[in-house]
Design an enzyme around this catalytic site. Sequence first.
Site, PDB file in Angstrom:
ATOM      1  N   VAL A  87       0.456   5.910   0.342  1.00 27.38           N
ATOM      2  CA  VAL A  87      -0.424   6.962   0.874  1.00 27.38           C
ATOM      3  C   VAL A  87      -0.836   7.957  -0.209  1.00 27.38           C
ATOM      4  O   VAL A  87      -1.680   8.818   0.029  1.00 27.38           O
ATOM      5  CB  VAL A  87       0.218   7.708   2.071  1.00 27.38           C
ATOM      6  CG1 VAL A  87       0.392   6.762   3.252  1.00 27.38           C
ATOM      7  CG2 VAL A  87       1.544   8.357   1.685  1.00 27.38           C
TER       8      VAL A  87
ATOM      9  N   GLY B 135       9.374   8.335   0.588  1.00 23.88           N
ATOM     10  CA  GLY B 135       9.616   7.335  -0.450  1.00 23.88           C
ATOM     11  C   GLY B 135       8.611   7.539  -1.560  1.00 23.88           C
ATOM     12  O   GLY B 135       7.765   8.441  -1.498  1.00 23.88           O
TER      13      GLY B 135
ATOM     14  N   PRO C 117       0.837  -1.193   0.000  1.00 25.63           N
ATOM     15  CA  PRO C 117       0.000   0.000   0.000  1.00 25.63           C
ATOM     16  C   PRO C 117       0.882   1.255   0.000  1.00 25.63           C
ATOM     17  O   PRO C 117       2.046   1.220   0.381  1.00 25.63           O
ATOM     18  CB  PRO C 117      -0.731  -0.105   1.335  1.00 25.63           C
ATOM     19  CG  PRO C 117       0.272  -0.785   2.238  1.00 25.63           C
ATOM     20  CD  PRO C 117       1.143  -1.658   1.370  1.00 25.63           C
TER      21      PRO C 117
ATOM     22  N   GLU D 160       2.638  14.502  -4.502  1.00 22.52           N
ATOM     23  CA  GLU D 160       1.757  14.045  -5.592  1.00 22.52           C
ATOM     24  C   GLU D 160       1.581  15.110  -6.675  1.00 22.52           C
ATOM     25  O   GLU D 160       1.578  14.781  -7.871  1.00 22.52           O
ATOM     26  CB  GLU D 160       0.393  13.600  -5.035  1.00 22.52           C
ATOM     27  CG  GLU D 160       0.451  12.438  -4.047  1.00 22.52           C
ATOM     28  CD  GLU D 160       1.250  11.240  -4.534  1.00 22.52           C
ATOM     29  OE1 GLU D 160       1.256  10.971  -5.749  1.00 22.52           O
ATOM     30  OE2 GLU D 160       1.891  10.583  -3.693  1.00 22.52           O
TER      31      GLU D 160
HETATM   32 ZN    ZN Z   1       5.718   9.349  -5.776  1.00 27.04          ZN
END
Ligand code: ZN
Length: 199
Positions: free
Chosen positions: A47, A109, A45, A153
């Site tokens: 985030v 990460g 998974p 993001e």
């Molecule tokens: Zn990324």
Amino acid sequence: MLLKIVESGSKYLSDISKPVTFSQLKQSNTQQLIDLMIATLRDKPGVGLAAPQVGELLRIIVIEDKKKYLEKVPQELLAAQGRKAVPLKVIVNPEIKIINKTEQFFFEGCLSVGGYRAIVPRATKVVVSGLDRNGEKISIDANGWLARILQHEVDHLNGRLYIEKMYPRSLLTEQHFSKNWAEATPEEIDKFVKHIRST
Ligand code: ZN
């Protein structure tokens, strides 16, 4: 069905993603892409996941930080990171505004740069505006860890990876991170940052 995550070196990760039009957002293939991005994020998974990471140059991101992901992180570190569980958020055409430029330094990460972590400075507070998956306007005030995830993001939508913003000397393998840094205190991380910045 899950989507394949492209890795560092792919052209999708260095291109600028295109805004999603309202009619495109309503189309079933775009809605299906969003569903598959959510499923893929949960499977890893992770985030956060941006559409270019699954080979679609569209300005769509999905974010979710589940309570169970926080269980292994020491309370003291969670508090310093300003990290709390975040329910699922789908943000289309996000626009980010830095509200507080003061930087925080923590390991980060990326699902497209597997096996590594590095310390990345990120602004403490941001506001992100955009659309939800139904095309309704949304605005998110974010501090700490959520602000970090959002910056990471949105960077993907602009063809940027964290490796351009990290302290190169802090780069380490996931294995080394788990063994030596996953439960580090905020003071230990701070000390490491001061060391690599001053030598
Ligand atoms: Zn990324």
